[in-house]
Design a protein around this motif. Structure first.
Motif, PDB file in Angstrom:
ATOM      1  N   ASN A   1      -6.191   1.013   4.849  1.00  0.00           N
ATOM      2  CA  ASN A   1      -6.080  -0.264   4.139  1.00  0.00           C
ATOM      3  C   ASN A   1      -6.645  -1.449   4.785  1.00  0.00           C
ATOM      4  O   ASN A   1      -6.413  -1.442   5.867  1.00  0.00           O
ATOM      5  CB  ASN A   1      -4.650  -0.610   4.231  1.00  0.00           C
ATOM      6  CG  ASN A   1      -4.069  -1.686   3.233  1.00  0.00           C
ATOM      7  OD1 ASN A   1      -3.828  -2.694   3.805  1.00  0.00           O
ATOM      8  ND2 ASN A   1      -3.939  -1.971   2.037  1.00  0.00           N
TER       9      ASN A   1
ATOM     10  N   GLU B   1       0.855  -1.248  -0.145  1.00  0.00           N
ATOM     11  CA  GLU B   1       0.163   0.136   0.109  1.00  0.00           C
ATOM     12  C   GLU B   1       0.828   1.293  -0.025  1.00  0.00           C
ATOM     13  O   GLU B   1       2.068   1.321   0.538  1.00  0.00           O
ATOM     14  CB  GLU B   1      -0.935  -0.044   1.094  1.00  0.00           C
ATOM     15  CG  GLU B   1      -2.066   1.095   1.312  1.00  0.00           C
ATOM     16  CD  GLU B   1      -2.841   1.175   0.156  1.00  0.00           C
ATOM     17  OE1 GLU B   1      -2.640   1.754  -0.909  1.00  0.00           O
ATOM     18  OE2 GLU B   1      -4.135   0.709   0.280  1.00  0.00           O
TER      19      GLU B   1
ATOM     20  N   VAL C   1      -4.115  -1.087  -4.207  1.00  0.00           N
ATOM     21  CA  VAL C   1      -3.097  -0.388  -3.806  1.00  0.00           C
ATOM     22  C   VAL C   1      -3.915   1.269  -4.345  1.00  0.00           C
ATOM     23  O   VAL C   1      -4.351   1.420  -5.381  1.00  0.00           O
ATOM     24  CB  VAL C   1      -1.946  -0.443  -4.608  1.00  0.00           C
ATOM     25  CG1 VAL C   1      -0.927   0.830  -4.264  1.00  0.00           C
ATOM     26  CG2 VAL C   1      -1.339  -1.647  -4.358  1.00  0.00           C
TER      27      VAL C   1
END
Length: 466
Positions: free
Chosen positions: A344, A336, A455
């Motif tokens: 996340n 990430e 991501v």
């Protein structure tokens, strides 16, 4: 959903720029986020001039009546200071939904004046925690043994560590959890100090470079490792005389700040520190100085160690104090980017384990997806197309061509755009979106049908005339 029980006081610290600031009249002086971010920066000039700090401020407050009033709720950025960062509203909401935590009771957001020294803000944190923990412990007999747990994004981890390690916080702290904290600094901070805004986005009508160079905090984010190439190899920035754009006194003081943290870790029973570290993202790690320009580089000693796109992996956990045995392993390594770590999904899994006093959740090897390294602009000139490049690890090259999508999501909630990525060979994929409208954006890259591979990169698109 049953909420997991947490008996401790949980304190959330944002990163640099992550706290809203107001003046003595309660008027916002830094409170730009989401859909209003791009437009608001055009009228931000007066605030910046007033927010600039006097020389030799040290660890003091400038006496300008500016106070922190809350955490930034959505995407925020200030060109020339740091890359765009997502907000903290979703994190706080998730903590309340998932645990027996209540805002203002045992869940305490800690906004701070991010312009100032981490030492100054650590002293404020000491006073805040003393009051809040005392109230919480006194509120019920079963809470008498409650301690503090810190969840810290980016620079917030340096503030919390200074309090815990040097201001007595270790006596009442259960653990410190850092998300992408630049424990050993970030090259981005040094590049902003040296180069200013000479490239891209112009001066926004004000001297943001001068403002940035007045901040003790930004100097404390500069690398605390040898990062500038020279004839004799890598050198520490603090050892380079006449480095342009940098206040040598502030840089030397930043070195003392980091040295103090290393030394303080030498106590026999250090507070557990859990370093959550973003990986696999191309991350500027060293630089070459040519004249008065710092040219950032991806490699260190010929190796691409990557990181979260802002903080190199080598910096996202503390270096040991000599002979202390204070080893800080990576508690979780999400694929990430820095500005989105706090939101996340994998990071939330790890936090659930840490706050539930259970071993941190890790995905098994059989569930490990191909790690996507994303390069996208953090700042985009108006009218420029939005280009996305994705790389995959060498072991994934030569396998079946991956199906990867990019989704460009405006922060103001208007319609998102989706584009499949083309494979260019050699593990490289890419796509180009037409020039987006001015504003803030989340760009999500993921393998098709694999939500866990996502991501998130954050971008700010300027307006004409900036």
């Amino acid at each position: 959903m049953t909420r997991a029980r947490v008996n401790d006081l949980v304190v959330v610290l944002p990163g640099i720029m992550g706290s809203r600031l107001a003046n003595a009249d309660g008027k916002p002086v830094w409170d730009l986020s989401g859909g209003a971010l791009g437009r608001g920066l055009r009228t931000f000039g007066g605030s910046v001039k007033n927010l600039r700090l006097p020389k030799d401020i040290g660890d003091d407050h400038p006496g300008d009546a500016v106070v922190p009033v809350g955490l930034m709720p959505d995407v925020h950025a200030l060109p020339g200071i740091w890359r765009p960062i997502d907000g903290y509203t979703d994190l706080l909401g998730w903590l309340e939904r998932s645990f027996t935590l209540t805002l203002g009771e045992n869940l305490i957001p800690f906004p701070y004046d991010w312009r100032l020294s981490c030492r100054y803000n650590a002293e404020r944190l000491r006073k805040t925690v003393a009051r809040a923990l005392g109230r919480w412990q006194d509120s019920a007999p079963e809470r008498r043994d409650a301690r503090a747990v810190f969840i810290c994004h980016s620079m917030g981890g340096l503030v919390a560590r200074h309090y815990v390690e040097l201001l007595g916080g270790h006596e009442i702290t259960r653990r410190v959890i850092t998300l992408g904290t630049p424990h050993r600094g970030s090259l981005d901070a040094l590049v902003h100090l040296v180069n200013g805004l000479r490239k891209g986005w112009g001066p926004l009508g004000v001297d943001l470079s001068a403002f940035a160079r007045s901040l003790p905090s930004l100097h404390q984010l500069a690398p605390d490792y040898a990062c500038v190439t020279g004839p004799e190899g890598l050198a520490y920035a603090r050892d380079l005389p006449g480095l342009p754009g940098v206040d040598p006194a502030l840089l030397a003081d930043a070195a003392r700040f980091h040295a103090d943290l290393r030394g303080a870790a030498d106590r026999p029973a250090p507070v557990p520190l859990h370093a959550i570290t973003g990986i696999a993202q191309p991350t500027l790690t060293t630089a070459e100085l040519t004249g008065d320009v710092l040219t950032p580089l991806w490699l260190i000693d010929g190796v691409d160690e990557r990181g979260d796109g802002t903080v190199p992996r080598l910096s996202a956990r503390p270096t040991n104090a000599e002979n202390s045995g204070y080893a800080v392993p990576e508690s979780h390594t999400p694929c990430e980017q820095h500005g989105s770590l706090q939101n996340n999904r994998g990071v939330r899994d790890a936090l659930h384990g840490l706050l539930g006093h259970e071993p941190p959740f890790h995905r098994g090897e059989e569930d490990t997806d191909v790690l996507l390294g994303v390069v996208a602009p953090s700042l985009l000139e108006p009218g420029d197309p939005y280009e996305v490049e994705v790389t995959v690890p060498p072991e994934a090259i030569g396998t079946t061509e991956l199906r990867i999508d990019a989704v460009l999501c405006p922060a103001n909630g208007t319609r998102s755009l989706t584009s499949p990525l083309r494979h260019f060979g050699g593990g490289r994929y890419g796509t180009t979106f037409p020039a987006p409208e001015p504003g803030a954006y989340r760009m999500v890259v993921r393998r098709r049908g694999r939500a866990e591979s996502a991501v998130t990169s954050l971008t700010l698109v300027g307006e004409s005339g900036e």
